[in-house]
Design a protein around this motif. Structure first.
Motif, mmCIF file in Angstrom:
data_model
loop_
_atom_site.group_PDB
_atom_site.id
_atom_site.type_symbol
_atom_site.label_atom_id
_atom_site.label_comp_id
_atom_site.label_asym_id
_atom_site.label_seq_id
_atom_site.Cartn_x
_atom_site.Cartn_y
_atom_site.Cartn_z
ATOM 1 N N GLU A 137 0.829 -1.200 0.000
ATOM 2 C CA GLU A 137 0.000 0.000 0.000
ATOM 3 C C GLU A 137 0.868 1.257 0.000
ATOM 4 N N ALA A 138 1.934 1.234 0.791
ATOM 5 C CA ALA A 138 2.806 2.404 0.856
ATOM 6 C C ALA A 138 3.507 2.643 -0.473
ATOM 7 N N ALA A 139 3.936 1.557 -1.128
ATOM 8 C CA ALA A 139 4.699 1.694 -2.367
ATOM 9 C C ALA A 139 3.825 2.100 -3.546
ATOM 10 N N THR A 140 2.594 1.563 -3.610
ATOM 11 C CA THR A 140 1.768 1.795 -4.795
ATOM 12 C C THR A 140 0.849 3.002 -4.692
ATOM 13 N N SER A 141 0.398 3.326 -3.482
ATOM 14 C CA SER A 141 -0.581 4.418 -3.358
ATOM 15 C C SER A 141 -0.173 5.503 -2.377
ATOM 16 N N GLY A 142 0.973 5.330 -1.708
ATOM 17 C CA GLY A 142 1.386 6.340 -0.730
ATOM 18 C C GLY A 142 0.383 6.481 0.392
ATOM 19 N N ASP A 143 -0.214 5.349 0.801
ATOM 20 C CA ASP A 143 -1.272 5.389 1.806
ATOM 21 C C ASP A 143 -0.793 6.031 3.104
ATOM 22 N N ASP B 245 2.225 4.577 5.485
ATOM 23 C CA ASP B 245 3.437 5.381 5.664
ATOM 24 C C ASP B 245 3.788 5.520 7.142
ATOM 25 N N LYS C 238 1.041 12.460 5.830
ATOM 26 C CA LYS C 238 0.734 13.473 4.826
ATOM 27 C C LYS C 238 -0.408 14.341 5.341
ATOM 28 N N SER D 110 -7.430 6.458 4.907
ATOM 29 C CA SER D 110 -6.513 5.406 4.488
ATOM 30 C C SER D 110 -7.266 4.389 3.649
#
Length: 338
Positions: A23-29, A33, A41, A53
């Motif tokens: 999730e962190a890598a693909t959508s910057g959730d 994070d 963010k 989220s």
């Protein structure tokens, strides 16, 4: 662990950890994070400081709103029906951190005198320093064994103080997947303490001792380490505010709640990222944490003073944090010379 075998538990922990990183890598959730130790963010304009989220949880990075959520009893630690929240990875019920506000207040009243008593912390500190050379690791060589010795003295645990060490893993393991070895160790440590025989009417005392032990061991060594990093000999309160001991605190809406222009329906989960503006006080996120603050402050203050008497100007060479520690940001190593 419930009825899961160790291999099943290990598989599930790996699966959840993989999902967080994906999730962190693909959508910057936002939540993923935070679990990876990255800054939150900002929320979208007009969202009352909240960001949604992909897990379905809301992330709150606004200090004032977060303080409101943590003290609003329309939000609970567990769901309204008492079941565990969706975002909780390991319930670790034996640790007693899943109790709601009324139970927390009752236990805190019982335990406050115990956590306010004087201890032989200075004696413990000097004994540990006697065994260290001019170069040492503040965390593993001093702060962690000091915290365990003080806790064993105050609470009268019969176990070897070193056996208490896995308790420090609990707050982080509840929100982010630990390794299998860590999960088994912390579960066994909590069960060992909860299995301590208690006389009639002492259930609250035992619950308070276990929960207080978990919170103290998870935060006291890092607080001492952060105070050392500041370079000031009496910087305990400043370290508490600059480095909040508990940084991610989840809550569940027990009824529909409107925050700004956002409706959180009953059952909605919100994760508060704890930040403390200049001039503000440490939020009372957990009444059991508040009850052991006197012991925390006295231990770290005395431990820091003893260290600075031996090492007038300790020079920090290496600092490392534990990788799976989004809640407590625990220091793993702090190598100094003095």
């Amino acid at each position: 662990m419930g009825t899961l075998s160790p291999s099943e538990l290990g598989w599930r922990l790996q699966l959840v950890r993989g999902a967080i990183w994906q999730e962190a890598a693909t959508s910057g959730d936002a939540y993923a994070d935070l679990l990876r130790g990255l800054p939150a963010k900002p929320g979208r304009p007009g969202a009352a400081g909240l960001r949604r989220s992909t897990t379905g949880a809301w992330v709150c990075a606004d200090a004032d709103l977060g303080r409101h959520v943590l003290t609003d009893e329309r939000f609970g630690v567990r769901r309204a029906d008492g079941t565990k929240p969706h975002l909780q990875i390991l319930p670790v019920d034996e640790a007693g951190l899943g109790l709601e506000a009324a139970d927390q207040r009752r236990i805190a009243r019982v335990m406050e005198p115990l956590f306010s008593r004087e201890t032989r912390v200075r004696e413990h500190a000097e004994a540990l320093l006697d065994g260290l050379g001019s170069a040492f690791d503040v965390i593993t060589g001093y702060a962690e064994p000091l915290a365990r010795r003080v806790l064993a003295e105050v609470l009268g645990w019969d176990a070897d103080p070193a056996a208490l060490a896995p308790l420090a893993l609990v707050p982080d393991a509840m929100l982010t997947p630990p390794t299998l070895d860590q999960a088994l160790a912390l579960t066994a440590a909590c069960r060992r303490l909860r299995g301590t025989p208690a006389r009639a009417g002492e259930d609250d005392v035992l619950a308070g001792k276990v929960a207080g032990s978990v919170l103290f061991l998870a935060t006291a060594p890092t607080l001492l380490g952060n105070a050392v990093r500041s370079g000031e000999p009496y910087a305990v309160d400043r370290a508490l505010l600059q480095h909040p001991p508990l940084r991610l605190l989840p809550r569940v809406a027990h009824r529909d709640v409107v925050l700004g222009d956002v409706l959180l329906e009953e059952g909605s989960e919100i994760v508060v990222r704890v930040t403390i503006p200049d001039g503000a006080e440490l939020p009372e996120a957990d009444r059991r944490y508040a009850m052991m603050l006197p012991l925390l402050r006295s231990t770290v203050t005395a431990g820091l003073a003893a260290l600075h008497e031996r090492c007038r100007r300790p020079v920090v060479h290496t600092t490392h944090w534990h990788a799976r520690s989004p809640v407590t940001a625990r220091l793993a190593r702090l190598e100094v010379t003095g």
